[in-house]
Design a protein around this motif. Structure first.
Motif, PDB file in Angstrom:
ATOM      1  N   TYR A  38     -45.038  15.458   2.420  1.00 21.85           N
ATOM      2  CA  TYR A  38     -45.735  15.966   1.246  1.00 21.85           C
ATOM      3  C   TYR A  38     -46.693  17.117   1.553  1.00 21.85           C
ATOM      4  CZ  TYR A  38     -44.232  11.930  -1.596  1.00 21.85           C
ATOM      5  OH  TYR A  38     -43.501  11.002  -2.292  1.00 21.85           O
ATOM      6  N   SER A  39     -47.073  17.300   2.819  1.00 27.14           N
ATOM      7  CA  SER A  39     -48.138  18.270   3.087  1.00 27.14           C
ATOM      8  C   SER A  39     -47.934  19.123   4.332  1.00 27.14           C
ATOM      9  CB  SER A  39     -49.477  17.533   3.212  1.00 27.14           C
ATOM     10  OG  SER A  39     -49.417  16.568   4.254  1.00 27.14           O
ATOM     11  N   ARG A  40     -46.817  19.008   5.005  1.00 28.28           N
ATOM     12  CA  ARG A  40     -46.594  19.746   6.256  1.00 28.28           C
ATOM     13  C   ARG A  40     -46.542  21.255   5.996  1.00 28.28           C
ATOM     14  NH1 ARG A  40     -46.719  19.114  11.826  1.00 28.28           N
ATOM     15  NH2 ARG A  40     -46.122  16.939  11.458  1.00 28.28           N
ATOM     16  N   ASP A  41     -47.317  22.025   6.756  1.00 29.86           N
ATOM     17  CA  ASP A  41     -47.385  23.483   6.619  1.00 29.86           C
ATOM     18  C   ASP A  41     -46.125  24.118   7.209  1.00 29.86           C
ATOM     19  OD1 ASP A  41     -48.002  26.165   6.576  1.00 29.86           O
ATOM     20  OD2 ASP A  41     -49.645  26.038   8.019  1.00 29.86           O
ATOM     21  N   GLN A  42     -45.415  24.920   6.401  1.00 26.68           N
ATOM     22  CA  GLN A  42     -44.238  25.617   6.909  1.00 26.68           C
ATOM     23  C   GLN A  42     -44.460  27.119   7.041  1.00 26.68           C
ATOM     24  OE1 GLN A  42     -40.807  25.623   4.356  1.00 26.68           O
ATOM     25  NE2 GLN A  42     -41.975  25.975   2.489  1.00 26.68           N
ATOM     26  N   GLY A  43     -45.664  27.574   6.692  1.00 24.39           N
ATOM     27  CA  GLY A  43     -45.970  28.993   6.837  1.00 24.39           C
ATOM     28  C   GLY A  43     -46.101  29.738   5.532  1.00 24.39           C
TER      29      GLY A  43
ATOM     30  N   PRO B 239     -52.884  12.066  -3.877  1.00 30.33           N
ATOM     31  CA  PRO B 239     -54.262  11.591  -3.678  1.00 30.33           C
ATOM     32  C   PRO B 239     -54.819  11.918  -2.293  1.00 30.33           C
ATOM     33  CG  PRO B 239     -52.921   9.898  -4.709  1.00 30.33           C
ATOM     34  CD  PRO B 239     -51.982  10.973  -4.279  1.00 30.33           C
ATOM     35  N   ALA B 240     -53.945  12.133  -1.315  1.00 27.79           N
ATOM     36  CA  ALA B 240     -54.415  12.430   0.039  1.00 27.79           C
ATOM     37  C   ALA B 240     -54.955  13.843   0.177  1.00 27.79           C
ATOM     38  CB  ALA B 240     -53.273  12.220   1.042  1.00 27.79           C
ATOM     39  N   ASN B 241     -54.703  14.696  -0.811  1.00 26.35           N
ATOM     40  CA  ASN B 241     -55.155  16.080  -0.729  1.00 26.35           C
ATOM     41  C   ASN B 241     -56.546  16.205  -1.345  1.00 26.35           C
ATOM     42  OD1 ASN B 241     -55.438  19.009  -1.696  1.00 26.35           O
ATOM     43  ND2 ASN B 241     -53.616  19.108  -0.413  1.00 26.35           N
ATOM     44  N   THR B 242     -57.503  16.623  -0.558  1.00 27.49           N
ATOM     45  CA  THR B 242     -58.901  16.690  -1.019  1.00 27.49           C
ATOM     46  C   THR B 242     -59.184  17.894  -1.901  1.00 27.49           C
ATOM     47  OG1 THR B 242     -59.522  17.854   1.017  1.00 27.49           O
ATOM     48  CG2 THR B 242     -59.722  15.446   1.020  1.00 27.49           C
ATOM     49  N   ALA B 243     -58.259  18.856  -1.983  1.00 30.26           N
ATOM     50  CA  ALA B 243     -58.461  20.051  -2.800  1.00 30.26           C
ATOM     51  C   ALA B 243     -57.783  19.942  -4.161  1.00 30.26           C
ATOM     52  CB  ALA B 243     -57.933  21.281  -2.060  1.00 30.26           C
ATOM     53  N   ASN B 244     -57.324  18.732  -4.518  1.00 28.75           N
ATOM     54  CA  ASN B 244     -56.634  18.484  -5.782  1.00 28.75           C
ATOM     55  C   ASN B 244     -55.328  19.267  -5.882  1.00 28.75           C
ATOM     56  OD1 ASN B 244     -56.476  17.004  -8.187  1.00 28.75           O
ATOM     57  ND2 ASN B 244     -57.332  18.680  -9.413  1.00 28.75           N
ATOM     58  N   LEU B 245     -54.714  19.542  -4.743  1.00 26.20           N
ATOM     59  CA  LEU B 245     -53.394  20.163  -4.738  1.00 26.20           C
ATOM     60  C   LEU B 245     -52.335  19.066  -4.818  1.00 26.20           C
ATOM     61  CD1 LEU B 245     -53.918  22.807  -1.905  1.00 26.20           C
ATOM     62  CD2 LEU B 245     -53.824  23.244  -4.377  1.00 26.20           C
ATOM     63  N   PRO B 246     -51.237  19.307  -5.534  1.00 25.29           N
ATOM     64  CA  PRO B 246     -50.226  18.262  -5.717  1.00 25.29           C
ATOM     65  C   PRO B 246     -49.294  18.132  -4.519  1.00 25.29           C
ATOM     66  CG  PRO B 246     -49.558  20.252  -6.862  1.00 25.29           C
ATOM     67  CD  PRO B 246     -50.925  20.535  -6.289  1.00 25.29           C
ATOM     68  N   VAL B 247     -48.366  17.211  -4.618  1.00 25.85           N
ATOM     69  CA  VAL B 247     -47.322  17.043  -3.603  1.00 25.85           C
ATOM     70  C   VAL B 247     -46.606  18.377  -3.404  1.00 25.85           C
ATOM     71  CG1 VAL B 247     -45.054  16.007  -3.180  1.00 25.85           C
ATOM     72  CG2 VAL B 247     -46.940  14.583  -4.014  1.00 25.85           C
ATOM     73  N   GLY B 248     -46.462  18.780  -2.135  1.00 20.82           N
ATOM     74  CA  GLY B 248     -45.747  20.010  -1.829  1.00 20.82           C
ATOM     75  C   GLY B 248     -46.616  21.232  -1.707  1.00 20.82           C
ATOM     76  N   PHE B 249     -47.921  21.069  -1.893  1.00 24.47           N
ATOM     77  CA  PHE B 249     -48.867  22.179  -1.715  1.00 24.47           C
ATOM     78  C   PHE B 249     -49.863  21.788  -0.626  1.00 24.47           C
ATOM     79  CE2 PHE B 249     -47.038  22.976  -5.766  1.00 24.47           C
ATOM     80  CZ  PHE B 249     -47.182  24.321  -6.041  1.00 24.47           C
ATOM     81  N   HIS B 250     -50.260  22.760   0.167  1.00 26.60           N
ATOM     82  CA  HIS B 250     -51.204  22.490   1.244  1.00 26.60           C
ATOM     83  C   HIS B 250     -52.173  23.654   1.367  1.00 26.60           C
ATOM     84  CE1 HIS B 250     -49.263  25.490   3.821  1.00 26.60           C
ATOM     85  NE2 HIS B 250     -48.121  25.010   3.373  1.00 26.60           N
ATOM     86  N   ALA B 251     -53.285  23.421   2.037  1.00 24.60           N
ATOM     87  CA  ALA B 251     -54.250  24.490   2.341  1.00 24.60           C
ATOM     88  C   ALA B 251     -54.376  24.578   3.847  1.00 24.60           C
ATOM     89  CB  ALA B 251     -55.597  24.184   1.698  1.00 24.60           C
TER      90      ALA B 251
END
Length: 570
Positions: free
Chosen positions: A18-23, A57-69
């Protein structure tokens, strides 16, 4: 409720997926947090759920599944990863089921358009920019120089993004669960990445991306011998999987700014592709099993359906195209699943996209030494994509995972130059990377290379693609959870697909409500839904045609019911 997708698909694997950075590098997080929706609410107030993205819920920036910072604190950049487009929820009998790796019910078109408008509204005037700057700079009275610098950065981002949106997005949206992925990848690379500095754009290369297809399901995808709906990407081992995924991340806003250094092309200069992240994501996808049907199955009826599925006749004959059969051999000892690519009378619009050509910009003359012919000044965008992907991967791997001036793999010799690959210090790909040269059905075939060499490195003719309008036929495990159907998502249920195309619905709603009996989208899709209107066989190039795939349409009602019951078990 999480569906059973095999013992390898664990909660830890899911969280990573759900959150792995691919670039991917879409927009600075602090900017996105400071933007407003059209109704005045913060852009991230609902975690993008209004577009169909799922809460994480694991994302502290309120980003949904499939988005990361990614990046250091206060300088993080929002990016997308596989699960944004390949995670779905379905609803039936008052229960909600999660399908990991399933085609997402999201409206990417609306997200892109709204993000463009939100940033455009911010830079429209000093008065509209002031509260945005105060939020980003975390000061009610920010320094004027800091505000001016921030404005230059935002305007630079907006110039590129807005140019893409205006030139690439069609007037009519793709709809929920659909995207012209190939068109957007082509536009991103040829229109935003290979032009001259400072903005690297060639706006004239961008074309309207009006061939939407549905998101594919991911389970078993690493096993296929081909990918992409038209089957133009070779697949089946880790190096070919990396090529598939590098092309994907370039399409979802990875930074890619290849540089010419004399006669050499540097593909890794300011290239944000996260190769380690892509490898991890591919390993995760290998662990995703097809979802098991969570409701009751009539075993006797399913057994009858299996016999129909495996019948060797034009009446059904499903297993001939969709059964598990050995495909091509991949390095080192990988046997793929056969992925037939053939024309079954379905919509042809995506082939218009494959025929696009563009100015090659900084990549003019670029080639993979000892393998492909140089890019012409105006060339097929598929060739530009292939050269960009293969060049990036080869440089990365030959340099041991880091940029190196001693691992150049592509050159752009001046006309009439006596330079040779050897004299330029270019590297021949080792045997372990030879499959990389076949990643795309372009000019990397042996006969085309020989012809190009005989003609003094002149571009050979385009490799043989399948007949116009041909698409891949996948193994159907988990197909019950992948509605709507056909490559362009023009048929709402499997029951509807077993009707002659002239009898299929011309309009239906797309959303999460699931029809257990007809296996696919429920007729009523309130509240979050989208209505899709489709054309018949008289307009097979509309991008929305429901025509084709007439297999099984002449079966009796009883046989169709049995076949549907069996498809639930896959």
């Amino acid at each position: 409720m999480y569906l059973d997708q095999g013992v390898d698909w664990t909660a830890a694997a899911r969280a990573d997926f759900y959150s792995r950075d691919q670039g991917s590098r879409l927009i600075t997080l602090s900017w996105m947090q400071a933007l407003k929706q059209r109704n005045g609410q913060p852009f991230l107030a609902d975690g993008l759920s209004r577009y169909g993205y799922l809460p994480n819920p694991a994302n502290t920036a309120n980003l949904p599944v499939g988005f990361h910072a990614s990046g250091p604190q206060d300088f993080q950049v929002v990016g997308m990863t596989c699960s944004a487009c390949h995670t779905r929820q379905i609803e039936a009998d008052g229960k909600v089921y999660r399908v990991d790796g399933g085609p997402a019910f999201v409206d990417f078109y609306a997200l892109l358009g709204d993000l463009d408008k939100a940033v455009g509204d911010v830079i429209a005037s000093d008065s509209s920019f002031a509260p945005f700057a105060a939020a980003v700079l975390r000061s009610t009275t920010p320094d004027a120089a800091d505000v001016a610098d921030l404005r230059r950065q935002v305007e630079g981002w907006y110039l590129r993004f807005h140019t893409l949106i205006v030139r690439a997005l069609p007037r009519t949206g793709w709809g929920v669960g659909r995207l012209d992925a190939v068109g957007m990848i082509f536009n991103r690379i040829s229109g935003l990445d290979i032009g001259p500095p400072p903005d690297f754009m060639i706006p004239g290369n961008m074309k309207t991306a009006d061939a939407p297809v549905r998101y594919p399901f991911l389970w078993n995808s690493p096993r296929q011998d081909k990918t992409q709906w038209p089957g133009f990407a070779k697949n089946g081992n880790d190096i070919l999987g990396l090529a598939r995924n590098v092309g994907e991340v370039l399409g979802v806003f990875a930074t890619f700014e290849p540089k010419r250094q004399g006669a050499i092309i540097n593909f890794l200069d300011n290239n944000s592709t996260n190769f380690d992240g892509l490898n991890q994501l591919e390993n995760l996808v290998k662990r995703i099993g097809p979802p098991k049907w969570p409701w009751t199955i009539d075993a006797a009826l399913a057994a009858r359906g299996k016999a129909i599925f495996e019948r060797d006749s034009a009446e059904a004959g499903c297993s001939g195209c969709h059964g598990i059969e050995d495909g091509e051999q991949r390095f080192p000892f990988v046997k793929t699943w056969r992925t037939p690519v053939q024309n079954v009378g379905t919509d042809t619009r995506e082939y218009d996209i494959l025929a696009w050509k563009a100015n090659t910009g900084v990549l003019k003359g670029a080639y993979i030494p000892f393998a492909t012919a140089p890019l012409k000044e105006n060339d097929e965008i598929l060739n530009i994509l292939a050269t960009s992907v293969i060049g990036s991967i080869a440089e990365h791997l030959l340099a041991g995972g880091a940029p190196s001036t001693n691992a150049r793999v592509a050159a752009a010799p001046d006309p009439g130059s006596s330079d040779t690959p050897e004299s330029l210090g270019l590297v021949r790909l080792p045997p372990t990377l030879q499959d990389l040269l076949t990643a795309f059905d372009t000019v990397s075939t042996s006969e085309a290379i020989k012809k190009a060499r005989r003609q003094g490195a002149e571009r050979a003719s385009h490799a043989q693609l399948p007949p116009w309008g041909s698409y891949e036929a996948r193994v159907l495990q988990g197909i019950w959870a992948a509605a709507p159907y056909l490559h362009n998502g023009s048929v709402p249920t499997l029951a509807e697909l077993l009707k002659p195309s002239g009898q299929r619905r011309s309009q239906f709603s797309v959303g999460r409500k699931y029809d257990i009996e007809n296996v696919g989208l429920a007729t009523t899709q309130e509240p979050l839904s989208d209505t899709l209107s489709v054309t018949d066989c008289s307009n097979i190039n509309s991008g929305n045609s429901r025509c084709g795939h007439e297999y099984g349409t002449s079966l009796s009602d009883q046989d169709k019911k049995a076949l549907l019951e069996y498809l639930k078990t896959l």
